[in-house]
Design a protein around this motif. Sequence first.
Motif, mmCIF file in Angstrom:
data_model
loop_
_atom_site.group_PDB
_atom_site.id
_atom_site.type_symbol
_atom_site.label_atom_id
_atom_site.label_comp_id
_atom_site.label_asym_id
_atom_site.label_seq_id
_atom_site.Cartn_x
_atom_site.Cartn_y
_atom_site.Cartn_z
ATOM 1 N N GLN A 22 45.038 34.499 28.776
ATOM 2 C CA GLN A 22 44.177 35.417 29.515
ATOM 3 C C GLN A 22 43.944 34.885 30.923
ATOM 4 O O GLN A 22 43.836 33.672 31.137
ATOM 5 C CB GLN A 22 42.844 35.601 28.802
ATOM 6 N N VAL A 23 43.858 35.825 31.876
ATOM 7 C CA VAL A 23 43.699 35.437 33.278
ATOM 8 C C VAL A 23 42.467 36.113 33.871
ATOM 9 O O VAL A 23 41.916 37.060 33.296
ATOM 10 C CB VAL A 23 44.945 35.813 34.107
ATOM 11 N N GLN A 24 42.089 35.613 35.031
ATOM 12 C CA GLN A 24 41.013 36.225 35.802
ATOM 13 C C GLN A 24 41.572 36.630 37.160
ATOM 14 O O GLN A 24 42.229 35.834 37.836
ATOM 15 C CB GLN A 24 39.843 35.253 35.971
ATOM 16 N N ILE A 25 41.320 37.872 37.538
ATOM 17 C CA ILE A 25 41.789 38.403 38.823
ATOM 18 C C ILE A 25 40.651 38.300 39.837
ATOM 19 O O ILE A 25 39.539 38.781 39.587
ATOM 20 C CB ILE A 25 42.240 39.872 38.691
ATOM 21 N N HIS A 26 40.942 37.690 40.976
ATOM 22 C CA HIS A 26 39.939 37.512 42.025
ATOM 23 C C HIS A 26 40.348 38.351 43.239
ATOM 24 O O HIS A 26 41.307 38.002 43.946
ATOM 25 C CB HIS A 26 39.832 36.041 42.425
ATOM 26 N N PRO A 27 39.663 39.447 43.537
ATOM 27 C CA PRO A 27 40.034 40.336 44.652
ATOM 28 C C PRO A 27 39.536 39.806 45.999
ATOM 29 O O PRO A 27 38.604 40.338 46.599
ATOM 30 C CB PRO A 27 39.345 41.652 44.277
ATOM 31 N N LEU A 28 40.192 38.772 46.490
ATOM 32 C CA LEU A 28 39.750 38.111 47.725
ATOM 33 C C LEU A 28 40.281 38.767 48.993
ATOM 34 O O LEU A 28 39.793 38.472 50.083
ATOM 35 C CB LEU A 28 40.195 36.641 47.715
ATOM 36 N N PHE A 29 41.286 39.633 48.854
ATOM 37 C CA PHE A 29 41.995 40.121 50.031
ATOM 38 C C PHE A 29 41.940 41.646 50.133
ATOM 39 O O PHE A 29 41.950 42.344 49.122
ATOM 40 C CB PHE A 29 43.457 39.675 49.988
ATOM 41 N N ALA A 30 41.895 42.123 51.356
ATOM 42 C CA ALA A 30 42.011 43.562 51.602
ATOM 43 C C ALA A 30 43.461 43.991 51.354
ATOM 44 O O ALA A 30 44.377 43.161 51.376
ATOM 45 C CB ALA A 30 41.619 43.878 53.047
ATOM 46 N N PRO A 31 43.695 45.271 51.105
ATOM 47 C CA PRO A 31 45.076 45.734 50.932
ATOM 48 C C PRO A 31 45.916 45.448 52.179
ATOM 49 O O PRO A 31 45.398 45.405 53.304
ATOM 50 C CB PRO A 31 44.915 47.240 50.717
#
Length: 255
Positions: free
Chosen positions: A193-202
């Motif tokens: 299992q992983v964790q997604i970190h949305p650190l960046f804009a598209p």
Amino acid sequence: MRLWLTGLWLLSGIWAGVARADKPLQVLVGMNKPPYIQVDSSDGYEIELLREVARVMQLPAEFTYVPNKRIFTLLQQGIGDIATLQIKAEGNPKIFYSCPYIRYQNVAVTLAANQISLNDVADLAPLSVLAFQNAVQVLPEAFQRIALTSPSYRETVDQRTQVEMLQKQRVQVVVMDMNIFFYYNSKAEQSAQVQIHPLFAPTFYRAAFRSKELASAFNQALQQVQKSSAYTLLQERYFGNATAAAPPPCNPNEL
């Protein structure tokens, strides 16, 4: 109606002029990067999107697969007609850019078991990070500073390797497009299992051209494709989401 027909006639004239002037479009694209580019089968979302744009332009497309770092250089050297996956740069009057034609969503990914908290790009500094090729040129300046000063930062052209290295705990973080991660992770031999970190804009990528006429014709065709049902169906087929890779609608006058 007369105005609409006149506009259609002029548009057809632009495409016809390009078609008469050029052989099949020589399109420079990146290396194997499913679900966007699949070299063996010559398809993938990006390939099929570009092929559809070329079809609307009434031109066949031929694809040359090269590392991302070489795409723009080859265009400048007179090789190919279209350089894909470009960020618009100012100050070069000999290069013309299309509207953004594709959206990538880069994220940081960690193993859930490691319980790594990432709230900001700066949190990556003490960690071992494996990013995609050219990440330092695409991602924000804060990320570039970390990449240039950290002894534990690396980049790779092989994005399957990123997922394998993460799953085998040889790196703490991978930075890559979310759709590419999910593709390779679904095929990994061991898949924790992983964790997604949305650190960046598209990131919105454009195509680059040496010809202003060709760039204009590409924009006109791209706008048509974006309004078609084929456009949403293509995204649904590759991503299960009708807007997964969609940039803002193209303004055909943007050059």
